[in-house]
Structure formats: structure tokens, C-alpha cells
Scaffold this motif. Structure first.
Motif, PDB file in Angstrom:
ATOM      1  N   LYS A 626      -1.355 -30.153  16.798  1.00 15.41           N
ATOM      2  CA  LYS A 626      -1.018 -31.558  17.106  1.00 15.41           C
ATOM      3  C   LYS A 626      -1.108 -32.395  15.835  1.00 15.41           C
ATOM      4  CE  LYS A 626      -1.898 -31.879  22.000  1.00 15.41           C
ATOM      5  NZ  LYS A 626      -2.501 -30.521  22.252  1.00 15.41           N
ATOM      6  N   GLN A 627      -2.121 -32.104  15.043  1.00 13.52           N
ATOM      7  CA  GLN A 627      -2.324 -32.859  13.801  1.00 13.52           C
ATOM      8  C   GLN A 627      -1.475 -32.299  12.652  1.00 13.52           C
ATOM      9  OE1 GLN A 627      -6.385 -32.700  12.547  1.00 13.52           O
ATOM     10  NE2 GLN A 627      -6.187 -34.408  11.109  1.00 13.52           N
ATOM     11  N   TYR A 628      -1.424 -30.976  12.578  1.00 11.57           N
ATOM     12  CA  TYR A 628      -0.667 -30.297  11.511  1.00 11.57           C
ATOM     13  C   TYR A 628       0.351 -29.377  12.167  1.00 11.57           C
ATOM     14  CZ  TYR A 628      -4.437 -32.142   8.679  1.00 11.57           C
ATOM     15  OH  TYR A 628      -5.322 -32.992   8.076  1.00 11.57           O
ATOM     16  N   PRO A 629       1.542 -29.905  12.473  1.00 12.51           N
ATOM     17  CA  PRO A 629       2.453 -29.208  13.380  1.00 12.51           C
ATOM     18  C   PRO A 629       3.340 -28.140  12.736  1.00 12.51           C
ATOM     19  CG  PRO A 629       3.305 -31.377  12.854  1.00 12.51           C
ATOM     20  CD  PRO A 629       2.012 -31.259  12.134  1.00 12.51           C
ATOM     21  N   LEU A 630       3.155 -27.849  11.451  1.00 11.85           N
ATOM     22  CA  LEU A 630       4.036 -26.866  10.804  1.00 11.85           C
ATOM     23  C   LEU A 630       3.230 -25.660  10.321  1.00 11.85           C
ATOM     24  CD1 LEU A 630       6.088 -29.423   8.663  1.00 11.85           C
ATOM     25  CD2 LEU A 630       6.807 -28.332  10.810  1.00 11.85           C
ATOM     26  N   ASP A 668      13.178 -30.245  11.491  1.00 15.96           N
ATOM     27  CA  ASP A 668      11.922 -30.824  10.995  1.00 15.96           C
ATOM     28  C   ASP A 668      12.183 -31.820   9.866  1.00 15.96           C
ATOM     29  OD1 ASP A 668      10.091 -29.493  12.694  1.00 15.96           O
ATOM     30  OD2 ASP A 668      10.309 -27.656  11.512  1.00 15.96           O
ATOM     31  N   ARG A 672      11.623 -36.171   9.909  1.00 17.60           N
ATOM     32  CA  ARG A 672      10.757 -36.797   8.898  1.00 17.60           C
ATOM     33  C   ARG A 672      11.543 -37.595   7.863  1.00 17.60           C
ATOM     34  NH1 ARG A 672       8.764 -32.449  10.992  1.00 17.60           N
ATOM     35  NH2 ARG A 672       6.523 -32.122  11.228  1.00 17.60           N
ATOM     36  N   ASN A 684      -2.907 -30.784   4.434  1.00 20.61           N
ATOM     37  CA  ASN A 684      -3.796 -30.540   5.576  1.00 20.61           C
ATOM     38  C   ASN A 684      -5.205 -30.943   5.145  1.00 20.61           C
ATOM     39  OD1 ASN A 684      -4.790 -28.386   4.054  1.00 20.61           O
ATOM     40  ND2 ASN A 684      -3.735 -26.801   5.232  1.00 20.61           N
ATOM     41  N   SER A 688      -3.600 -31.143  -0.718  1.00 20.86           N
ATOM     42  CA  SER A 688      -2.188 -31.508  -0.635  1.00 20.86           C
ATOM     43  C   SER A 688      -1.486 -31.107  -1.920  1.00 20.86           C
ATOM     44  CB  SER A 688      -2.045 -33.023  -0.426  1.00 20.86           C
ATOM     45  OG  SER A 688      -2.488 -33.716  -1.581  1.00 20.86           O
ATOM     46  N   GLN A 753       1.123 -30.362   7.459  1.00 16.95           N
ATOM     47  CA  GLN A 753       2.100 -31.408   7.772  1.00 16.95           C
ATOM     48  C   GLN A 753       2.887 -31.675   6.489  1.00 16.95           C
ATOM     49  OE1 GLN A 753       4.270 -32.803   9.400  1.00 16.95           O
ATOM     50  NE2 GLN A 753       3.254 -34.258  10.811  1.00 16.95           N
ATOM     51  N   GLU A 755       5.475 -34.668   4.581  1.00 20.16           N
ATOM     52  CA  GLU A 755       6.091 -36.002   4.638  1.00 20.16           C
ATOM     53  C   GLU A 755       6.883 -36.236   3.359  1.00 20.16           C
ATOM     54  OE1 GLU A 755       2.660 -38.608   4.925  1.00 20.16           O
ATOM     55  OE2 GLU A 755       2.363 -38.576   2.751  1.00 20.16           O
TER      56      GLU A 755
END
Ligand SMILES: Nc1nc2c(c(=O)[nH]1)N[C@H]1C(S)=C(S)[C@@H](COP(=O)(O)OP(=O)(O)OC[C@H]3O[C@@H](n4cnc5c(=O)[nH]c(N)nc54)[C@H](O)[C@@H]3O)O[C@H]1N2
Ligand SMILES: Nc1nc2c(c(=O)[nH]1)N[C@H]1C(S)=C(S)[C@@H](COP(=O)(O)OP(=O)(O)OC[C@H]3O[C@@H](n4cnc5c(=O)[nH]c(N)nc54)[C@H](O)[C@@H]3O)O[C@H]1N2
Ligand SMILES: [Mo]
Length: 775
Positions: A626-630, A668, A672, A684, A688, A753, A755
Motif C-alpha cells: 500500500k505504501q510502496y506499490p512497486l 505506472d 505518476r 522506500n 532513495s 515507490q 515519483e
């Protein structure tokens, strides 16, 4: 591919050898140059820029010592302080002094000399062998076992079928597969980018031609895995079934379930060649735990359609079929399970030991699997005897330094981490290869001194206290050999080493003189004399087998000796199949163990006595998604070997604004606001890094792929709140053993995640030497 001349005759050639290939040298002209070896139908481009790379200003020119360490700040300041260049005399006296001090005060078990890494090709100047021999001459060191490649796999397969090195070297050849295999089911592809390499030198590349021949003969490929490009054949011969990472075991169990419920198993094979079906079957069918491992069950976990699992089970049983796993599958939490499940599934199907049938443990990871060449012993350089018995599974390096005197489990026994004061590394790059690099920085603050031999100013060299500059293969003579390859090569020096760089052997010979063990280390030989001696004992061994082999001078002058093709078709485990009494397996039962009493008796809840599905610590089905979906895959890089030659023009030509590419699915990326070529932040809880986005339809949504190899470039080492500016996935990976059985590397179990990076992109420092100061 043809082998024009007789085996064991000389070949006139002038070749440079690297793990990724053999290259023809032209020495005439204003500057030497390298070109592909004319006998190699699929030469690797990696080597074409290596001559330039080895002349780079990143080469270490002179011995250097961290300034703070010289000033007495032993443990603090690593990776942050300038270096002071010193003479060889000063540097070697410092190293000898530290070795004397630590062995006298704490004993040899306070030295970690595992020094994991691929080093360079060449049987003599292999840095890791050199450092081991040197430390053995001094009374020993704490070593490592296993590999990052095959941590979980190497520990589990001897319990259930055979030693992995044995299996690796005995894979059925591509040619036999092309003639017999009708259905090739592969988990994790057949990644020909990885078959570019063979440890010691891929002299001629087999995998691309092997795959093409299979496909031309009408073999059907089912490619089960998240990345389409992992099986580089045209769509016409490949059915791609994307599944979630780390869920392969569930699919294999469901295939086994279908085989069993439809009575498609080969009972005669199971009875004669295996043991333990009665213990595994209740688990597969759900009688023991109430959960039948049905296709629908596996679909919910993996995403592979249940109907396709069911039909594939029938297809596997109906024709000559092979089930292959890439090594990446076991570089994961519970990594033992996919290998065990694959072998057990192949055993149910009963084709193990038949030409083109059974299982493959990695067509793809290296050139050797599928080679048509005979397995013969190669030239060897002895590492001597290690008087220290303590060891670690290689991927437990940070735990070793962080938890001295604590207990860990390994392959049936509890063991203790020794208290390490001195770390000696030559030929590996832990600050590229280990997981959770910010944690490794904390671990690196523990020893009193870190000594390394390196060629280049990568982050590993920058994290050491005493750095000794080493030569490259192009700058020294050596013997090029790798298992089941076409040539034994006279690697003749091409260039002068830069600055004051020396061969690892000469460095250790000098140190052993200072430490009074020169006779043990050198046996009175120069490196030139060693090459002659090593070749000579190899030639004697061949002559004992009835081969006429050219003498050393004829070999050296010609440039290579041709090695033999297999006279019999190579078929893995065919002797066992032909006569299991005369050729039993080395497992306790002599058979393939679908249930292992021995593993069960270890009592590890995370690795029981048969192949079982476990939820990985991080995967797309975890709450953490849920927090880190990849799910981030960190595979082997296309354009280099690990971190070696990351700075070459070829490797840099494929980066995005200087950063390592990260592959992300179209869905994905769109969600984003990321476009192809954008700089992104991958993150995560552990850290990073920046990377360059490659938007693709060839990767399952929910999965990203960031290859290993980018030289680590943290804004501040050890501070996980600041990014690595370059894109090394080990900024983000988990540092945890696959299980209590193997303690293997589990890098492929990692959620992140991504971004779009919106700030000003920071300048990179990865390819800058450190600052230098006056003493
Ligand atoms: N996340 C993640 N991490 C991984 C993996 C993964 O799949 N995912 N894969 C793992 C695997 S399988 C492996 S094998 C490791 C690879 O990890 P390593 O083998 O450590 O990687 P290399 O970059 O090959 O490191 C070799 C180092 O030796 C130096 N060197 C080369 N020749 C010489 C020499 O002659 N003398 C000296 N003194 N030095 C020399 C090179 O400059 C280089 O720095 O990475 C592991 N790390
Ligand atoms: N060019 C090049 N070749 C190399 C190396 C290199 O550095 N560069 N390194 C060499 C070394 S040391 C080794 S050990 C071998 C490693 O050989 P492998 O371990 O087989 O190689 P990887 O590239 O890590 O992984 C292969 C593919 O597996 C897929 N994959 C990852 N996780 C999963 C999963 O859970 N399920 C499925 N189905 N697929 C998955 C990824 O998409 C990846 O592309 O490669 C060797 N070959
Ligand atoms: Mo590896």
C-alpha cells in the motif's frame, strides 16, 4: 559454429580475454586496438570500449591512505575524508604493520579476507585467489562461502539432487535441446544479455545461436516472468505469461497439483529415481494444510490465469519438455523454494536425464550452460590452506561486522560471527554488490582498518583506509581459461600500467617478504615462472589423459590452445538415469529428494523438508505494498559486468542524463505523470536513488527494473534521507538472508515507490576521484 582445428593444437592468435569475451588485438598502428574474435558469432560489445576505459583518469595512480586514519581517527570519517598519496614503501609498511598488530593482538580470526567479487579474467592474477593465498600464508582469515549468484540455490540443491557447480557444468547442450525439446517452459527467461559472460572468459558465445536453433526447429517457448525482454526471441515462438515477482513457486506447485490430480505423473520414474513423494503430495493436494495448490489458488497469488496453468500441465506431460529457472528466482526471500519446486515438478514429469527433457538451472545466467565443449580440468593456482575455520555465508557481511559474537544459523548448524578488526578486499566491490548500502556504511565503521586493492576510484576504494593501485588484465601476462570454452589463451600484456599500479601478486609478494612468509606465498617464483608452472601442471594432467599438448613456449608463442568439443552429446544427469545404482546422486538416498529428511531435521520453520509456498517479506501481495506499490527487480546489467566498466563509454552511452535507466510500465508511468527519459526518484524506508525512466509495455504493471552496476553516489554515505544520485538499486534492497538454511542474498525481494523528480537534478560525483590532501 565450427571448430576448425584439432583439439589441443595451437591456434595462432593474439587475444585479450575478459569475463565477457575474447578480443583480437592489433598492436600495429599508432595505438593498440581491440576487435571481436573472429570465431565468435555473437561477440559482446562490452569489451570494445575496455581499452579506453582502462586508460581513464579514474584509474588509481599511487597508493593512498585516508588522512583521518593517518591522523589516528581510525573508525570515523570513512568515505568523507581526503586521501594522502604515499610511496609504496610507506603504504606497504603500514599494511604489514596492521597485519602484524591485529594478528598479534586478536589472532587471524580478526581478519576478514573473504573479499567477495569477480575480479578479472586470468587464472593466475585472479585477485580474490591472490588475497586468499596471501592471507593463508599468514595463518588464515575468516572466509566466505557460497555466492551472491547462488546463495539459496547452492545450499539447497545438494540436499535434493546434486551440487550446483556440478549441475552448472553438466547442462544439456543447446544442440541436443534443439534436436529434442518440443516445449521449453522458463521462469525468468533465457536472458542472453547475461550469457555474455563466463567466469574466466566467454571465448565464443553460444546462447543466442542456441535459442535461435531451438526456435527454428519448432520448439515452443512459454516465458513466465514479469519482463518480456528476458526471452529475446520473436513473438511468433514465445508465449509471454507475465507473473508477479517472487511468485514462481506458487505456479510450479499448481502445475504439480494438476499433474497429480490428472494422474499425469511418471510413476515408474518416481519409484526408481526419487524419494519422498508421499510426504510432499499431501501438501500439494492440500490434505496436510487444508489448502489445495490449485491453479485458481496460484492465479490469486501470481496473476497467471488458472486455465493456462491447467493446460500447461497437460502440455508439459504430453511432449518432450524442459522446465528452466533463472538464478534470479532464488536471489529472494525463501529463494530455496523455486529451485526445489522446479526440480520436483520435473521429477513428476519423469524426463530428467533424457535428451532435451527435465530441468535447467539457468540457461541464460552464463555462457557455460548449454556449451558443446567438453568439461576438462583447467589450469589452477593453489590458494593454500586456511587455518581459521570461521566463515560467513557471503551475503552476511554487514551482519558480521555489526554483530560480533552473535549466533546465526546456516545449513543445519548454529555458528558465531567472529569479531573482525581488519578487512582486506581485492577484486570485489561490496559498495556496489551488497544490499542496503546505507546499512553497510554503518557496518564499515566497525573495523579498525580497511585495506583494498583496486584499479579505479569507485565508492569501495573511497570507503577504504589504505588503497593500493592494481593493474588490469591488459597490463600483465596471464592464462585465459573458463569451463567448457573453446580455447586456453595466452593473455599477453598489451599496455603499461598507469602511474605506479602493480600486479596484486607483486604487492602480496612484497608484503609476504616484509612479514616473513615469502617462501610460502611465492615458492620462490616470479609471476612469469608461475605461468609456466601452472600451464606445465595442466599440460601434465592432460597428457595423463592421453592428450598430446603443446609445451609452454609453443603455446605462448602461438597465442592459444584449442580445447575439445564433447565427443558424446551432453545430457544432464543421463548417467544417473541410465544406471542409478552405479551412478547414485550424492543425496542421502542417492535419489532426487521430493522430501528431504535431512533438511526437515534442521527444524527451520522457513525451510521445511519439501518445496513450499511462503509469502515473501515484501511482494505485491504484502500489506506494505500500500505504501510502496512497486516490486523492484535489480537484475544484471546489459552493458557491463556488475560495476566493472560502469564508467566506460559503452555503459555511459546507455544512461539517461547520466543516470542508470529504470524500466517502468506504461500504466505506472502514466499514473505518476512520468514520461520516457524523465529523471525519477525511486525510494522506500531504506533509502532513495535517482534514475532515468524507460517507459515500456514489456514489463508487468506493478514492477520496475533497475539493473545493478551504477557506481554508488550517495549525497552522504550512511544518511538514508539523502539520495544516491546515480541509480544503484542496492540503496533500496533488503539485507536479509533468504532463510536460516542458506542465509543467501535476497535482493529480488524489494518494494519501492517511484515519483517524477521535480527539483534541480544534482550533479553526479560518482566518476570523480576523491580529494587529495598533504600529509
Ligand atoms: N541488488 C542486487 N545486488 C546484487 C545482485 C543482484 O542481482 N541484485 N547480484 C549479485 C551478484 S550475483 C554478484 S556476483 C555480485 C557482483 O559483485 P562484484 O563481483 O563485487 O562486482 P564487480 O563490479 O565485478 O567487482 C569487481 C571489482 O574488482 C575490481 N577488479 C577487477 N580486476 C581486478 C584486479 O585484477 N585486481 C584488483 N585488485 N581488483 C580488480 C573491479 O574494479 C571491481 O571494482 O553482485 C551482487 N549484487
Ligand atoms: N551482462 C552481464 N551478464 C551477467 C552479469 C552482469 O553483471 N552483466 N552477471 C553475471 C552473474 S555474476 C550472475 S550470478 C548471473 C545472474 O543471472 P540471473 O540471476 O539469471 O540474472 P538477473 O539478470 O539477475 O535476472 C534475470 C531476470 O530474471 C527476472 N526476474 C527477477 N526476479 C524474478 C522473479 O521473481 N520471477 C521471475 N519469473 N523472473 C524474475 C528479471 O526480469 C531479470 O531480467 O548473470 C551473469 N551475467
Ligand atoms: Mo553472480
Amino acid at each position: 559454429m565450427s571448430a576448425p582445428a584439432q583439439p589441443f593444437t595451437t591456434v595462432d592468435c593474439d587475444l585479450a580475454v575478459a569475463h565477457w569475451g575474447a578480443y583480437e588485438i592489433s598492436r600495429g598502428g599508432p595505438a593498440p586496438a581491440l576487435a571481436p574474435w573472429r570465431e565468435d558469432r555473437d561477440p559482446s560489445p562490452i569489451g570494445l570500449s575496455m581499452l579506453d576505459a582502462y586508460r581513464s583518469p579514474l584509474r588509481i595512480q599511487r597508493p593512498a591512505v585516508r588522512k583521518g586514519w593517518l591522523d589516528g581517527r581510525r573508525r570515523s570519517g570513512r568515505g568523507e575524508e581526503p586521501f594522502v598519496e604515499v610511496s609504496w614503501e610507506t603504504a606497504l609498511e603500514l599494511v604489514a604493520g596492521e597485519l602484524r598488530r591485529v594478528t598479534a593482538a586478536h589472532g587471524n580470526q580478526a581478519i576478514f579476507g573473504g573479499s567477495y567479487g569477480w575480479s578479472s579474467a586470468g587464472r593466475f592474477h585472479h585477485a580474490q585467489s591472490q588475497v586468499h593465498r596471501f592471507l593463508n600464508a599468514l595463518g588464515g582469515y575468516v572466509r566466505h562461502t557460497d555466492s551472491y549468484s547462488l546463495g539459496a540455490g547452492r545450499v539447497v540443491t545438494p540436499h535434493i539432487v546434486a551440487d550446483l557447480d556440478e549441475l552448472k557444468d553438466s547442462h544439456t547442450s543447446w544442440e541436443v535441446l534443439a534436436r529434442h525439446t518440443r516445449l521449453f517452459v522458463t521462469f525468468g527467461g533465457v536472458v542472453t544479455k547475461n550469457a555474455q559472460v563466463n567466469a574466466g572468459g566467454a571465448m565464443t558465445h553460444f546462447a543466442p545461436g542456441g535459442l535461435e536453433a531451438l526456435s527454428a526447429n519448432g520448439c515452443k517457448f512459454v516465458h513466465i516472468g514479469p519482463v518480456r525482454a528476458d526471452l529475446p526471441l520473436p513473438d511468433a515462438s514465445v508465449e509471454w505469461v507475465p507473473i508477479r515477482p517472487n511468485t514462481d513457486t506458487a505456479v510450479m506447485l499448481a502445475l504439480a497439483h494438476e499433474v497429480l490430480v490428472h494422474n499425469l505423473q511418471d510413476d515408474a520414474f518416481l519409484q526408481k529415481y526419487t524419494t519422498g513423494l508421499e510426504k510432499w503430495k499431501p501438501y500439494v493436494l492440500g490434505a496436510s494444510d487444508g489448502v489445495a495448490k490449485t491453479p485458481a489458488w496460484a492465479e490469486a497469488i501470481s496473476g497467471m490465469p488458472a486455465a493456462r496453468i491447467a493446460s500447461l500441465a497437460r502440455e508439459l506431460a504430453a511432449t518432450r519438455s524442459l522446465v528452466n529457472v533463472s538464478w534470479s528466482l532464488q536471489r529472494a526471500d525463501h529463494g530455496e523454494q523455486p529451485f526445489w519446486a522446479c526440480i520436483a515438478l520435473a521429477a513428476l514429469l519423469g524426463q530428467v536425464g533424457l535428451p532435451g527433457g527435465g530441468f535447467g538451472i539457468g540457461y541464460g545466467p552464463a555462457n557455460v550452460m548449454g556449451s558443446p565443449y567438453e568439461k576438462i580440468p583447467g589450469p589452477t593456482f593453489s590458494q593454500g590452506r586456511n587455518a581459521v575455520s570461521a566463515f560467513i555465508p557471503c551475503a552476511r557481511i554487514a551482519d558480521l561486522l555489526l554483530h560480533p559474537n552473535e549466533t546465526f544459523d546456516y545449513n543445519g548448524s548454529p555458528r558465531v560471527y567472529p569479531d573482525i578488526r581488519l578487512v582486506y578486499w581485492a577484486g570485489g566491490n561490496p559498495f556496489h554488490h551488497h544490499q542496503d548500502l546505507h546499512r553497510l556504511v554503518q557496518a564499515w565503521a566497525r573495523p579498525e582498518v580497511v585495506i583494498c586493492h583496486e584499479q579505479v576510484w569507485n565508492f569501495h576504494a573511497k570507503m577504504a583506509d589504505i588503497v593500493l593501485p592494481a593493474t588490469s588484465t591488459l597490463e600483465r601476462d596471464d592464462l585465459g581459461f573458463s569451463s567448457r570454452e573453446s580455447l586456453l589463451v595466452a593473455m599477453r600484456k598489451l599496455e603499461q600500467a598507469p602511474g605506479e599500479a602493480r600486479d596484486d601478486y607483486d604487492i602480496f609478494a612484497d608484503l609476504s617478504q616484509r612479514l616473513g612468509v615469502a617462501e610460502v606465498f611465492t615458492e620462490g617464483r616470479t609471476s612469469a615462472q608461475w605461468l609456466r608452472q601452472i600451464y606445465g601442471s595442466w599440460a601434465d594432467k592432460m597428457r595423463e589423459r592421453g592428450q598430446a599438448v603443446p609445451d609452454y613456449d609453443a603455446f605462448w608463442q602461438a597465442g592459444a590452445v584449442r580445447l575439445p568439443l564433447s565427443t558424446k552429446p551432453a545430457v544432464m544427469l543421463h548417467e544417473f538415469r541410465a544406471d542409478p545404482q552405479a551412478h547414485p546422486l550424492k543425496t542421502p538416498s542417492g535419489r532426487i529428494e521430493l522430501f528431504s529428511e535431512r533438511v526437515a531435521a534442521f527444524g527451520y520453520e522457513d525451510c521445511p523438508g519439501f518445496a513450499k509456498w511462503f509469502e515473501p517479506a515484501e511482494w505485491l501481495g504484502a500489506a506494505k505494498a500500500k505504501q510502496y506499490p512497486l516490486h523492484m527487480l535489480s537484475d544484471q546489467p546489459l552493458t557491463k559486468l556488475h560495476s566493472q566498466l560502469d564508467f566506460s563509454s559503452y555503459s555511459r552511452s546507455k544512461k539517461i542524463a547520466g543516470r542508470e535507466p529504470v524500466v517502468i510500465s506504461t500504466a505506472d508511468a502514466a499514473a505518476r505523470g512520468i514520461a520516457d527519459g524523465d529523471i525519477v526518484r525511486v525510494f522506500n524506508d531504506r533509502g532513495s536513488c535517482l534514475a532515468g525512466a524507460v517507459v515500456s509495455d514489456g514489463i508487468l504493471a506493478g514492477v520496475v527494473k533497475l539493473s545493478t552496476g551504477a557506481w554508488w553516489d550517495p549525497e552522504r554515505a550512511g544518511d538514508a534521507s539523502l539520495p544516491d544520485r546515480h541509480g544503484n538499486p542496492n540503496t533500496l534492497t533488503r539485507d536479509a538472508g533468504a532463510s536460516r538454511l542458506s542465509q543467501g542474498c535476497s535482493a529480488q525481494t524489494c518494494l519501492v515507490q517511484v515519483e517524477k523528480y521535480r527539483g534541480a537534478v544534482p550533479a553526479m560525483r560518482a566518476y570523480e576521484p576523491p580529494e587529495f590532501a598533504q600529509p
